[in-house]
Write a protein that holds these residues in place. Structure first.
Motif, PDB file in Angstrom:
ATOM      1  N   UNK A 108       0.718  -1.120   0.079  1.00 46.39           N
ATOM      2  CA  UNK A 108      -0.078  -0.148  -0.044  1.00 46.39           C
ATOM      3  C   UNK A 108       0.842   1.230  -0.019  1.00 46.39           C
ATOM      4  N   UNK A 109       1.945   1.180   0.902  1.00 42.77           N
ATOM      5  CA  UNK A 109       2.917   2.423   0.857  1.00 42.77           C
ATOM      6  C   UNK A 109       3.530   2.606  -0.401  1.00 42.77           C
ATOM      7  N   UNK A 110       3.933   1.357  -1.100  1.00 44.61           N
ATOM      8  CA  UNK A 110       4.641   1.507  -2.494  1.00 44.61           C
ATOM      9  C   UNK A 110       3.717   1.979  -3.293  1.00 44.61           C
ATOM     10  N   UNK A 111       2.347   1.582  -3.299  1.00 41.01           N
ATOM     11  CA  UNK A 111       1.685   2.183  -4.567  1.00 41.01           C
ATOM     12  C   UNK A 111       1.374   3.566  -4.401  1.00 41.01           C
ATOM     13  N   UNK A 112       1.786   4.263  -3.203  1.00 46.83           N
ATOM     14  CA  UNK A 112       1.128   5.625  -3.391  1.00 46.83           C
ATOM     15  C   UNK A 112       2.640   6.652  -3.235  1.00 46.83           C
ATOM     16  N   UNK A 113       3.722   6.094  -3.180  1.00 52.70           N
ATOM     17  CA  UNK A 113       4.841   6.670  -2.867  1.00 52.70           C
ATOM     18  C   UNK A 113       5.583   7.201  -4.075  1.00 52.70           C
ATOM     19  N   UNK A 114       5.963   8.245  -4.224  1.00 57.45           N
ATOM     20  CA  UNK A 114       6.525   8.800  -5.688  1.00 57.45           C
ATOM     21  C   UNK A 114       8.007   8.073  -5.738  1.00 57.45           C
ATOM     22  N   UNK A 115       8.783   8.001  -4.618  1.00 53.17           N
ATOM     23  CA  UNK A 115      10.025   7.314  -4.991  1.00 53.17           C
ATOM     24  C   UNK A 115       9.703   5.998  -6.005  1.00 53.17           C
ATOM     25  N   UNK A 116       8.881   5.128  -5.446  1.00 57.22           N
ATOM     26  CA  UNK A 116       8.669   3.820  -5.992  1.00 57.22           C
ATOM     27  C   UNK A 116       7.691   4.044  -7.425  1.00 57.22           C
ATOM     28  N   UNK A 117       6.833   4.996  -7.281  1.00 55.62           N
ATOM     29  CA  UNK A 117       6.020   5.264  -8.703  1.00 55.62           C
ATOM     30  C   UNK A 117       6.566   5.895  -9.593  1.00 55.62           C
ATOM     31  N   UNK A 118       7.355   6.935  -9.399  1.00 57.70           N
ATOM     32  CA  UNK A 118       7.925   7.989 -10.419  1.00 57.70           C
ATOM     33  C   UNK A 118       9.290   7.548 -10.715  1.00 57.70           C
TER      34      UNK A 118
END
Length: 172
Positions: A108-118
């Motif tokens: 859930x954190x990974x899905x919303x985190x800019x570091x992971x997503x961008x």
């Protein structure tokens, strides 16, 4: 050792990878070579060692290897290192232990985190296991072993080899 041969021409032995650490420390080869070999053996997306001067917080050393793209390394240095949520738990981890990001940052954190997503996932990365190689009053050297998006994280079955890698990199 559980290892893969992947993109390596033939199978590199673990002993050859470890001797590469000592060759790099002596300046006979670039760090990218043994780190690339280690990435191939363990199915890693990237291997990185970073050294930081604790007094000034300046970067003392950084080397990476593996199939990670040069553009990803540049993007990380330019911007994304400043928002990497894995750094704080890695630094807080005792020197004799490993920090596995999936144990600290859930999906859930990974899905919303800019570091992971961008940054990380678009460049092909996902999981990191990190440990301290050297931690003194003056400096901190850390090792990060990263698996790619779509891979499984490093886990308990990998710990014997991770401990051997840590030992030899710390000695080198």
């Amino acid at each position: 050792w559980r290892f893969r041969c992947g993109w390596i021409d033939g199978c590199m032995s673990p002993d050859t990878v470890i001797s590469g650490f000592y060759a790099a420390a002596a300046g006979r080869v670039a760090w990218q070579l043994p780190f690339g070999d280690l990435a191939g053996l363990l199915g890693l997306w990237a291997v990185q060692v970073v050294g930081i001067d604790k007094r000034s917080t300046s970067l003392l050393f950084s080397a990476e290897g593996g199939p990670v793209s040069p553009q990803a390394a540049i993007d990380y240095i330019r911007h994304f290192h400043a928002i990497n949520p894995r750094i704080a738990p890695a630094i807080a981890t005792p020197a004799d232990q490993w920090m596995h990001c999936h144990e600290h940052l859930d999906e859930q954190f990974v899905a919303a985190d800019p570091f992971f997503q961008e940054f990380l996932i678009p460049h092909g990365g996902r999981y990191m296991s990190a440990t301290k190689l050297l931690d003194t009053d003056e400096s901190l050297f850390m090792l990060g072993l990263m698996r790619g998006n779509g891979s499984t994280p490093l886990g308990a079955a990998d710990m014997p080899v991770l401990q051997q890698v840590k030992h030899h990199l710390s000695q080198a």
